[in-house]
Scaffold this motif. Structure first.
Motif, PDB file in Angstrom:
ATOM      1  N   UNK A 182       0.466  -1.260   0.351  1.00 19.89           N
ATOM      2  CA  UNK A 182      -0.202  -0.079  -0.012  1.00 19.89           C
ATOM      3  C   UNK A 182       0.420   1.024   0.101  1.00 19.89           C
ATOM      4  N   UNK A 183       1.855   1.888   0.709  1.00 18.90           N
ATOM      5  CA  UNK A 183       2.449   2.572   0.871  1.00 18.90           C
ATOM      6  C   UNK A 183       3.669   2.683  -0.449  1.00 18.90           C
ATOM      7  N   UNK A 184       3.869   1.479  -1.096  1.00 14.46           N
ATOM      8  CA  UNK A 184       4.253   1.388  -2.856  1.00 14.46           C
ATOM      9  C   UNK A 184       3.592   2.162  -3.118  1.00 14.46           C
ATOM     10  N   UNK A 185       2.473   1.466  -3.904  1.00 15.72           N
ATOM     11  CA  UNK A 185       1.488   1.881  -4.247  1.00 15.72           C
ATOM     12  C   UNK A 185       1.486   3.727  -4.009  1.00 15.72           C
ATOM     13  N   UNK A 186       0.905   4.024  -3.321  1.00 15.09           N
ATOM     14  CA  UNK A 186       1.214   5.161  -3.483  1.00 15.09           C
ATOM     15  C   UNK A 186       2.011   5.989  -3.997  1.00 15.09           C
ATOM     16  N   UNK A 187       3.432   6.015  -3.439  1.00 15.23           N
ATOM     17  CA  UNK A 187       4.192   6.044  -3.852  1.00 15.23           C
ATOM     18  C   UNK A 187       4.945   6.681  -5.370  1.00 15.23           C
ATOM     19  N   UNK A 188       4.672   5.401  -5.853  1.00 15.86           N
ATOM     20  CA  UNK A 188       4.649   5.051  -7.268  1.00 15.86           C
ATOM     21  C   UNK A 188       4.260   5.352  -8.355  1.00 15.86           C
ATOM     22  N   UNK A 189       2.746   4.855  -7.711  1.00 14.40           N
ATOM     23  CA  UNK A 189       0.816   5.747  -8.484  1.00 14.40           C
ATOM     24  C   UNK A 189       1.509   5.776 -10.345  1.00 14.40           C
ATOM     25  N   UNK A 190       1.840   4.182 -10.721  1.00 11.22           N
ATOM     26  CA  UNK A 190       1.573   3.871 -12.365  1.00 11.22           C
ATOM     27  C   UNK A 190       2.912   4.385 -12.322  1.00 11.22           C
ATOM     28  N   UNK A 191       3.936   4.801 -12.033  1.00  6.44           N
ATOM     29  CA  UNK A 191       5.165   5.791 -12.590  1.00  6.44           C
ATOM     30  C   UNK A 191       6.324   4.843 -11.735  1.00  6.44           C
ATOM     31  N   UNK A 198      -7.293   2.314  -0.817  1.00  4.62           N
ATOM     32  CA  UNK A 198      -6.301   2.611  -1.041  1.00  4.62           C
ATOM     33  C   UNK A 198      -5.915   3.037  -2.604  1.00  4.62           C
ATOM     34  N   UNK A 199      -4.924   3.890  -2.548  1.00  2.00           N
ATOM     35  CA  UNK A 199      -4.328   4.403  -4.079  1.00  2.00           C
ATOM     36  C   UNK A 199      -3.819   3.923  -4.429  1.00  2.00           C
ATOM     37  N   UNK A 200      -3.314   4.918  -5.869  1.00  2.00           N
ATOM     38  CA  UNK A 200      -2.348   4.470  -6.416  1.00  2.00           C
ATOM     39  C   UNK A 200      -2.567   3.086  -7.051  1.00  2.00           C
ATOM     40  N   UNK A 201      -0.624   2.650  -8.159  1.00  2.00           N
ATOM     41  CA  UNK A 201      -0.654   1.681  -8.532  1.00  2.00           C
ATOM     42  C   UNK A 201       0.314   1.051  -8.855  1.00  2.00           C
ATOM     43  N   UNK A 202       0.553   0.306  -8.940  1.00  2.00           N
ATOM     44  CA  UNK A 202       2.605  -0.405  -8.953  1.00  2.00           C
ATOM     45  C   UNK A 202       2.992   0.508 -10.100  1.00  2.00           C
ATOM     46  N   UNK A 203       4.697  -0.089 -10.079  1.00  2.00           N
ATOM     47  CA  UNK A 203       4.913   1.062 -11.435  1.00  2.00           C
ATOM     48  C   UNK A 203       5.669  -0.206 -12.411  1.00  2.00           C
ATOM     49  N   UNK A 204       5.438   0.380 -13.482  1.00  2.00           N
ATOM     50  CA  UNK A 204       5.469  -0.797 -14.391  1.00  2.00           C
ATOM     51  C   UNK A 204       6.782  -1.470 -14.329  1.00  2.00           C
ATOM     52  N   UNK A 205       8.250  -1.015 -13.566  1.00  2.00           N
ATOM     53  CA  UNK A 205       9.605  -1.805 -13.977  1.00  2.00           C
ATOM     54  C   UNK A 205       8.750  -3.053 -12.625  1.00  2.00           C
ATOM     55  N   UNK A 230       2.899  -6.175  -7.123  1.00  2.00           N
ATOM     56  CA  UNK A 230       4.039  -5.982  -8.943  1.00  2.00           C
ATOM     57  C   UNK A 230       2.654  -7.074  -9.576  1.00  2.00           C
ATOM     58  N   UNK A 231       2.368  -8.196  -8.902  1.00  2.00           N
ATOM     59  CA  UNK A 231       1.374  -9.150  -9.425  1.00  2.00           C
ATOM     60  C   UNK A 231      -0.352  -8.718  -9.913  1.00  2.00           C
ATOM     61  N   UNK A 232      -0.621  -8.500  -8.906  1.00  2.00           N
ATOM     62  CA  UNK A 232      -1.817  -7.584  -8.713  1.00  2.00           C
ATOM     63  C   UNK A 232      -2.079  -6.187  -9.275  1.00  2.00           C
ATOM     64  N   UNK A 233      -1.006  -5.436  -9.458  1.00  2.00           N
ATOM     65  CA  UNK A 233      -0.968  -4.268  -9.451  1.00  2.00           C
ATOM     66  C   UNK A 233      -1.905  -3.361  -9.263  1.00  2.00           C
ATOM     67  N   UNK A 234      -2.838  -3.536  -8.285  1.00  2.00           N
ATOM     68  CA  UNK A 234      -3.203  -2.741  -7.507  1.00  2.00           C
ATOM     69  C   UNK A 234      -3.403  -3.303  -6.707  1.00  2.00           C
ATOM     70  N   UNK A 235      -3.476  -2.320  -5.612  1.00  2.00           N
ATOM     71  CA  UNK A 235      -3.549  -2.868  -4.026  1.00  2.00           C
ATOM     72  C   UNK A 235      -5.390  -3.296  -3.309  1.00  2.00           C
ATOM     73  N   UNK A 236      -5.108  -4.067  -2.627  1.00  2.00           N
ATOM     74  CA  UNK A 236      -6.366  -4.307  -1.623  1.00  2.00           C
ATOM     75  C   UNK A 236      -6.176  -3.957   0.055  1.00  2.00           C
ATOM     76  N   UNK A 237      -7.077  -3.776   0.704  1.00  2.00           N
ATOM     77  CA  UNK A 237      -6.189  -3.616   1.916  1.00  2.00           C
ATOM     78  C   UNK A 237      -5.991  -5.476   2.677  1.00  2.00           C
ATOM     79  N   UNK A 238      -6.853  -6.698   1.469  1.00  2.00           N
ATOM     80  CA  UNK A 238      -6.530  -7.963   2.421  1.00  2.00           C
ATOM     81  C   UNK A 238      -5.777  -8.727   1.757  1.00  2.00           C
TER      82      UNK A 238
END
Lengths: 352, 348
Positions: B105-114, B170-177, B258-266
């Motif tokens: 969750x923390x990473x996805x918010x910081x990455x926000x898809x980029x 939860x916001x954001x998504x995984x970085x393409x990398x 990286x696998x799920x691309x988006x996060x959820x709390x469970x």
């Protein structure tokens, strides 16, 4: 209070010179009673805070509502305590609760005449689940944590089979009796809670109660003293399962419907409650009384966080932090009352 | 990819008895048959063969890679679990699931898809996990809370923090990398995540078997008193075990992201007890001081194969939902554990 022999004194732990025998005895009694005192203090604290924040906390309606929420969690904590005292642990207890309540609610189906049958079936379900756990742990000699994790998957699956979605209707008689208030101030759940505690006191006096502590304290020593260790272990799981089924029925009576998905949450709460109540997780020390109070304290803290006006999003976090603090306090007191460092080496035979 | 499966089985089994000469062959064979790693490995292969019979597509290379990718998440999260369990003192870390979710969750918010600030996001996420590990360790070591209870309580704290941090959404998504690492086809037809797992596995096995830290870990787990009297700083070793546990849980959470691309709390909830099960199936005993990471790798693969087998056989789904799968999963787990995960008899 606890079994470890004090002869193996690590350097410097008991002050060599100093208090006389009387003072020492008083100190040892105090340290043994410390968890009990701590949980009592916590109870006073939380009740006091509740009264401050909710002026009508002692009104009959509010009391009744509070005890209705206390009873299920306290009962689950009691069930877990019986098992933990015997040297085991039951991670499947929450799913036993949901399975038993699912079976009951499906059988009673909102009909008063089917109530006795449904209750009996619920209790039998709980006992059967406990028997399975007991046989797996004592018979197959699997490590309780993993074994009951596996059975929790089984029981949870069965609960979903019996009741796929939250729902069903409890019989009206059950919910009505549960909501009654006797003599203006005594809600039925409070009476049931007292009955549960009295039942525990009876059990504690009985030979089985003694065996339970013996097996949990040191299984090998109990075995050499002709205590039927395996039988006691199985019995502790069966008793725990049955009490868990009672909790399931209480949950049903409180909410009026079944919910097959509560499992894990309930398990975690029961373990936290018994630790706060001063029961040693390694077994053989503690009691159901403390666990009941521990569960009430947890429940009160949860509503306190609500009534203290903590923002919605922060509630869980605040609640979690308070629980950690309470657990740390309890841990500090329980660990100090037992033996210190060398005790951890002793745990090999009896735990895991 | 065979590297990862074959590698554990080969050097993993003849550990100490490898030096034993010919006369000991009989007992060596018997010991081999009792070795948890061998048993679990055979069960995993057996399950995989059954799955391949049920659905031939299961035997395809792609399917195999997917399976191993899914297993890698559990495998990485279970690294820390294994360390904590080996460290003994009833060591267990139930907060790994929540910690993994926290990292994601923390990473996805910081990455926000980029990809900008990829490194910073990873560092912040893992840093947050280390805080969880430190709190766990302090609770266990300073306040003497039983690990089971401490880490259980931390679940509530971490979940509460996630709620506070995300406001429930939860916001954001995984970085393409990160997505490329887990899903992309990077080196020699094998997803990068498997190379990463292999690297981590080698590192951890080396750490456990060949490094002073590993020796101390086993010493502390087997008998804390003797370890303490022999000059091992038991508290420091356990502290490291708990922090590493949260750290690896965080790495696992990032891979999951990286696998799920988006996060959820469970996201990580299922990994809490499955990581324990993976370690125990692999022969790491909950009393501490016994076991190793190779067994855990096999355990993680076994559990993943079992789960996909049940999915493929279409047990569950339809009118009964998830229920039958759960039931069978539990029963098989008990059977596998019964094969060797038993405790000593009272009468000896």
């Amino acid at each position: 209070m606890s079994t470890p022999t004090p002869t193996r004194s690590p350097a410097g732990l008991p002050a060599p010179a100093g208090p006389g025998p009387v003072a020492q005895a008083a100190q040892s009694v105090l340290s043994a009673r410390m968890p009990t005192l701590a949980v009592a203090a916590l109870l006073v604290l939380t009740v006091g805070a509740s009264v401050l924040l909710q002026p009508n906390f002692f009104s009959p309606y509010s009391l009744s509502a509070s005890f209705a929420t206390f009873l299920p969690v306290a009962t689950i904590a009691a069930a877990q305590t019986i098992i933990v005292l015997g040297g085991g642990i039951d991670l499947s207890i929450g799913t036993i609760v949901t399975l038993a309540s699912a079976v009951s609610v499906v059988l009673m189906d909102g009909d008063n005449s089917r109530l006795p049958l449904a209750l009996a079936a619920g209790l039998a379900t709980g006992a059967a689940c406990g028997l399975v756990n007991g046989l797996v742990v004592a018979g197959l000699r699997l490590q309780p944590i993993v074994a009951t994790f596996a059975t929790s998957s089984v029981f949870g699956g069965l609960a979903l089979l019996v009741l796929p979605q939250p729902g069903g209707t409890a019989s009206p008689a059950l919910t009505q009796v549960f909501g009654m208030v006797l003599a203006l101030y005594v809600p039925i759940p409070a009476v049931l809670l007292l009955a549960l505690w009295l039942a525990w006191r009876l059990l504690r006096r009985h030979r089985f109660g003694q065996y339970l502590y013996a097996v949990g304290g040191n299984a090998d020593a109990a075995y050499t003293s002709a205590v039927p260790v395996s039988a006691v272990r199985v019995f502790s799981y069966v008793a725990g399962g049955t009490v868990a089924a009672l909790a399931g029925i209480a949950l049903l009576a409180d909410s009026g419907a079944g919910d097959p998905t509560l499992g894990t949450e309930l398990t975690l709460g029961s373990i936290a409650a018994l630790v706060i109540g001063g029961t040693r997780l390694r077994g053989g020390s503690g009691g159901v009384g403390g666990a009941l109070v521990g569960a009430i304290v947890l429940s009160l803290i949860q509503s306190l966080v609500f009534f203290a006006g903590v923002p919605t999003d922060a509630r869980e976090f605040v609640y979690g932090c308070i629980i950690i603090a309470a657990i740390a306090l309890a841990g500090l007191l329980t660990a100090r009352s037992g033996a210190g460092r060398p005790a951890s080496a002793r745990g090999r035979g009896t735990t895991a | 990819m065979n590297v990862s499966t074959a590698e554990p089985a080969a050097p993993g089994t003849p550990e100490p008895p490898a030096q034993a000469p010919a006369p000991a062959r009989q007992s060596r064979l018997r010991r081999l048959l009792r070795d948890p790693v061998v048993i679990s490995g055979s069960v995993a292969v057996l399950l995989w063969a059954v799955a391949a019979l049920v659905s031939p597509a299961f035997a395809s290379w792609d399917q195999f890679l997917t399976l191993m990718t899914v297993a890698s998440f559990l495998g990485v999260i279970a690294i820390g679990q294994t360390l904590v369990i080996i460290a003994g003192g009833e060591g267990i870390d139930l907060s790994v699931g929540a910690t993994a979710t926290l990292a994601a969750i923390v990473a996805s918010r910081f990455m926000d898809g980029s990809d900008d600030g990829f490194l910073a996001a990873v560092l912040v996420a893992l840093g947050a996990c280390c805080v969880v590990g430190v709190v766990n360790a302090v609770g266990v070591l300073v306040f003497r809370v039983p690990p089971l209870v401490m880490t259980l309580g931390m679940i509530a704290v971490v979940a509460g923090f996630i709620r506070l941090y995300t406001g429930g959404r939860p916001e954001g998504s995984a970085a393409p990398l990160l997505r490329t690492l887990v899903k992309g086809d990077t080196v020699a037809g094998i997803p990068g995540v498997l190379w990463l797992w292999l690297g981590l596995a080698v590192l951890v096995v080396w750490l456990l078997r060949r490094s002073p830290f590993g020796w101390r870990l086993y010493a502390v787990g087997a008998n804390p008193t003797t370890a303490y009297l022999s000059g091992v700083n038991t508290a420091a070793v356990k502290f490291a075990a708990y922090v590493l546990s949260s750290l690896f849980a965080g790495v696992g959470g990032l891979l999951l992201l990286g696998y799920a691309e988006n996060v959820y709390t469970s996201l990580g909830t299922d990994y809490m007890l499955n990581s324990v099960a993976a370690a125990v199936i692999g022969g790491t005993a909950l009393v501490g001081g016994v076991g190793g990471y190779l067994g855990t790798v096999i355990g993680a693969i076994l559990l993943t194969v079992l789960d996909s087998l049940l999915r493929i056989m279409q047990i569950g789904g339809g009118e009964w939902g998830d229920a039958p799968r759960q039931i069978i999963y539990g029963v098989v787990l008990i059977i596998v554990l019964t094969a060797y995960g038993r405790q000593k008899r009272l009468r000896q």
